[in-house]
Design a protein around this motif. Structure first.
Motif, PDB file in Angstrom:
ATOM      1  N   GLU A  95      67.656  30.084  50.794  1.00 37.22           N
ATOM      2  CA  GLU A  95      69.071  29.515  50.740  1.00 37.22           C
ATOM      3  C   GLU A  95      69.178  28.243  51.444  1.00 37.22           C
ATOM      4  O   GLU A  95      69.043  28.350  52.821  1.00 37.22           O
ATOM      5  N   ASP A  96      69.398  27.291  51.004  1.00 34.62           N
ATOM      6  CA  ASP A  96      69.782  25.979  51.884  1.00 34.62           C
ATOM      7  C   ASP A  96      71.146  25.532  51.519  1.00 34.62           C
ATOM      8  O   ASP A  96      71.906  25.574  50.356  1.00 34.62           O
ATOM      9  N   THR A  97      71.974  24.785  52.587  1.00 28.39           N
ATOM     10  CA  THR A  97      73.272  24.044  52.283  1.00 28.39           C
ATOM     11  C   THR A  97      73.163  22.712  52.331  1.00 28.39           C
ATOM     12  O   THR A  97      72.287  22.125  53.285  1.00 28.39           O
ATOM     13  N   TRP A  98      73.902  22.076  51.746  1.00 24.42           N
ATOM     14  CA  TRP A  98      73.995  20.562  51.427  1.00 24.42           C
ATOM     15  C   TRP A  98      75.002  19.866  52.520  1.00 24.42           C
ATOM     16  O   TRP A  98      75.954  20.265  52.396  1.00 24.42           O
ATOM     17  N   LYS A  99      74.325  19.236  53.458  1.00 27.80           N
ATOM     18  CA  LYS A  99      75.155  18.543  54.352  1.00 27.80           C
ATOM     19  C   LYS A  99      75.289  17.211  54.081  1.00 27.80           C
ATOM     20  O   LYS A  99      74.406  16.438  54.057  1.00 27.80           O
ATOM     21  N   VAL A 100      76.701  16.545  53.931  1.00 27.22           N
ATOM     22  CA  VAL A 100      76.971  15.349  53.630  1.00 27.22           C
ATOM     23  C   VAL A 100      77.319  14.613  54.900  1.00 27.22           C
ATOM     24  O   VAL A 100      78.319  15.080  55.591  1.00 27.22           O
ATOM     25  N   ARG A 119      68.080  24.503  55.898  1.00 24.62           N
ATOM     26  CA  ARG A 119      67.862  25.935  55.455  1.00 24.62           C
ATOM     27  C   ARG A 119      68.730  26.752  56.290  1.00 24.62           C
ATOM     28  O   ARG A 119      69.094  26.859  57.256  1.00 24.62           O
ATOM     29  N   VAL A 120      69.550  27.935  55.372  1.00 19.79           N
ATOM     30  CA  VAL A 120      70.042  28.731  55.810  1.00 19.79           C
ATOM     31  C   VAL A 120      69.327  30.360  56.141  1.00 19.79           C
ATOM     32  O   VAL A 120      69.435  30.886  57.211  1.00 19.79           O
ATOM     33  N   GLN A 121      68.590  30.531  55.073  1.00 13.15           N
ATOM     34  CA  GLN A 121      67.862  32.007  55.539  1.00 13.15           C
ATOM     35  C   GLN A 121      66.823  32.015  54.279  1.00 13.15           C
ATOM     36  O   GLN A 121      66.863  31.455  53.086  1.00 13.15           O
ATOM     37  N   THR A 122      66.023  32.987  54.541  1.00 19.34           N
ATOM     38  CA  THR A 122      65.088  33.325  53.454  1.00 19.34           C
ATOM     39  C   THR A 122      65.148  34.803  53.336  1.00 19.34           C
ATOM     40  O   THR A 122      65.112  35.776  54.287  1.00 19.34           O
ATOM     41  N   VAL A 123      65.193  35.312  52.044  1.00 22.09           N
ATOM     42  CA  VAL A 123      65.654  36.681  51.829  1.00 22.09           C
ATOM     43  C   VAL A 123      64.295  37.124  50.885  1.00 22.09           C
ATOM     44  O   VAL A 123      63.904  36.694  49.663  1.00 22.09           O
ATOM     45  N   PHE A 124      63.712  38.140  51.542  1.00 17.21           N
ATOM     46  CA  PHE A 124      62.453  38.521  50.879  1.00 17.21           C
ATOM     47  C   PHE A 124      62.256  40.078  51.218  1.00 17.21           C
ATOM     48  O   PHE A 124      61.923  40.526  52.270  1.00 17.21           O
ATOM     49  N   PRO A 125      63.118  40.710  50.398  1.00 16.58           N
ATOM     50  CA  PRO A 125      62.987  42.420  50.321  1.00 16.58           C
ATOM     51  C   PRO A 125      61.808  43.023  50.216  1.00 16.58           C
ATOM     52  O   PRO A 125      60.820  42.388  49.563  1.00 16.58           O
ATOM     53  N   GLU A 126      61.577  44.369  50.323  1.00 15.42           N
ATOM     54  CA  GLU A 126      60.357  45.008  49.808  1.00 15.42           C
ATOM     55  C   GLU A 126      60.268  45.123  48.452  1.00 15.42           C
ATOM     56  O   GLU A 126      61.212  45.434  47.611  1.00 15.42           O
ATOM     57  N   LEU A 127      59.105  44.634  47.995  1.00 15.47           N
ATOM     58  CA  LEU A 127      58.900  44.685  46.458  1.00 15.47           C
ATOM     59  C   LEU A 127      57.583  45.198  46.244  1.00 15.47           C
ATOM     60  O   LEU A 127      56.860  45.453  46.953  1.00 15.47           O
ATOM     61  N   THR A 128      57.218  45.017  44.902  1.00 14.83           N
ATOM     62  CA  THR A 128      56.031  45.625  44.216  1.00 14.83           C
ATOM     63  C   THR A 128      55.236  44.622  43.553  1.00 14.83           C
ATOM     64  O   THR A 128      55.818  43.905  42.808  1.00 14.83           O
ATOM     65  N   SER A 141      60.090  40.683  54.470  1.00 14.44           N
ATOM     66  CA  SER A 141      59.539  39.829  55.442  1.00 14.44           C
ATOM     67  C   SER A 141      60.445  38.221  55.123  1.00 14.44           C
ATOM     68  O   SER A 141      60.269  37.830  54.425  1.00 14.44           O
ATOM     69  N   ASN A 142      61.579  38.227  56.138  1.00 16.46           N
ATOM     70  CA  ASN A 142      62.451  36.951  56.055  1.00 16.46           C
ATOM     71  C   ASN A 142      61.720  35.819  56.783  1.00 16.46           C
ATOM     72  O   ASN A 142      62.240  34.666  56.579  1.00 16.46           O
ATOM     73  N   GLY A 173      78.600  21.452  51.547  1.00 14.24           N
ATOM     74  CA  GLY A 173      78.627  22.833  51.370  1.00 14.24           C
ATOM     75  C   GLY A 173      78.010  23.401  50.461  1.00 14.24           C
ATOM     76  O   GLY A 173      77.994  24.674  50.143  1.00 14.24           O
ATOM     77  N   ALA A 174      77.476  22.502  49.412  1.00 16.10           N
ATOM     78  CA  ALA A 174      76.669  23.266  47.980  1.00 16.10           C
ATOM     79  C   ALA A 174      75.505  24.019  48.688  1.00 16.10           C
ATOM     80  O   ALA A 174      74.950  23.733  49.613  1.00 16.10           O
ATOM     81  N   SER A 175      75.161  24.944  47.750  1.00 16.11           N
ATOM     82  CA  SER A 175      74.097  25.724  48.121  1.00 16.11           C
ATOM     83  C   SER A 175      73.071  25.592  47.013  1.00 16.11           C
ATOM     84  O   SER A 175      73.194  25.292  45.878  1.00 16.11           O
ATOM     85  N   LEU A 176      71.743  25.726  47.488  1.00 16.04           N
ATOM     86  CA  LEU A 176      70.460  25.454  46.735  1.00 16.04           C
ATOM     87  C   LEU A 176      69.754  26.986  46.764  1.00 16.04           C
ATOM     88  O   LEU A 176      69.382  27.187  48.024  1.00 16.04           O
ATOM     89  N   TYR A 177      69.473  27.655  45.720  1.00 18.38           N
ATOM     90  CA  TYR A 177      68.754  28.722  45.697  1.00 18.38           C
ATOM     91  C   TYR A 177      67.296  28.554  44.980  1.00 18.38           C
ATOM     92  O   TYR A 177      67.369  28.072  43.846  1.00 18.38           O
TER      93      TYR A 177
END
Length: 250
Positions: A95-100, A119-128, A141-142, A173-177
């Motif tokens: 997730e990234d936020t748009w700063k003008v 960059r705001v965060q990286t979200v990586f939960p337990e997966l298969t 692993s974030n 304040g826009a968000s990019l995923y």
């Protein structure tokens, strides 16, 4: 009057000296960035690209047999549920936020607003990871880096300022995923976890061949950009000095 004129002259000389000093600082910074990319990042990335190319093809069974802390490079289909209910299309994402921002020219007039992603965060939960029908546990692993073929979603912000992003205006304040959906073909470079499974370091959207090419291209990009920065640093210095000495007086 003479004292006032002398003071103004001294102030102008002081401002021009500061501008010249700033030009030296900017040129040194550009050269230093180029040197780091050329002599540190590019060689390290080239070593990693070579290491990746020499790693053996792995199956789910071979992952199980590797000792804790061992290097792992595997490809399969990433399976899991969405960790964020408002983003059902992503099972892992950044997730990234748009700063003008708006700067001013020498006359105090506002320039065209410009935006950048932070960059705001990286979200990586337990997966298969499904490998020919055999599941391999991928640990949460974030800190993992996500690259390759990524799905993208942009949500506009509600700020007053706005700037163009890829031909469309976005409010502050826009968000990019950007991330992966369940069932995407993924290549993972990581380590064997001591409690089983794989700790991901790099998660790439695509097969192993594409991942190896990505690593080689990244090394080449660091080298080219680094050399370009170092070659441009004298130009930055000259332009800065000329602007400081002959620029318009405020």
């Amino acid at each position: 009057m003479n004292n006032l004129s002398g003071f103004n002259l001294f102030a102008q000389l002081r401002n021009r000296f500061k501008a010249v000093l700033g030009s030296f600082t900017a040129a040194i910074s550009v050269f230093a960035c180029g040197a780091v990319m050329t002599f540190v990042l590019a060689p390290n990335q080239a070593i990693l690209a070579y290491k990746v190319s020499r790693m053996p093809m792995m199956t789910a069974q071979s992952v199980e047999s590797i000792a804790a802390g061992g290097d792992i490079l595997i490809t399969g289909y990433l399976i899991g549920g969405a960790p964020t209910p408002s983003l059902p299309e992503f099972i892992a994402y950044t997730e990234d936020t748009w700063k003008v921002t708006v700067t001013q020219d020498d006359n105090g007039n506002d320039n065209t607003p410009s935006g950048s992603w932070s960059r705001v965060q990286t979200v990586f939960p337990e997966l298969t990871l499904e490998m020919n029908g055999a599941p391999v546990l991928i640990r949460a692993s974030n800190s993992a880096s996500l690259s390759g073929s990524l799905h993208e979603k942009v949500v506009d912000g509600n700020g007053i300022l706005q700037a163009d992003y890829e031909g469309r205006p976005l409010h502050d304040g826009a968000s990019l995923y950007r991330g992966f959906a369940s069932g995407d073909l993924i290549t993972i470079l990581g380590k064997k976890a001591s409690v089983g499974g794989v700790i991901p370091e790099q998660v790439f959207g695509g097969d192993r061949v594409s991942f190896e090419e990505y690593q080689r291209n990244l090394a080449s990009s660091y080298l080219v950009m680094g050399v370009a920065f170092m070659l441009c640093s004298p130009l930055v210095l000259v332009i800065g000095i000329l602007a400081a000495l002959f620029g318009r007086k405020r």
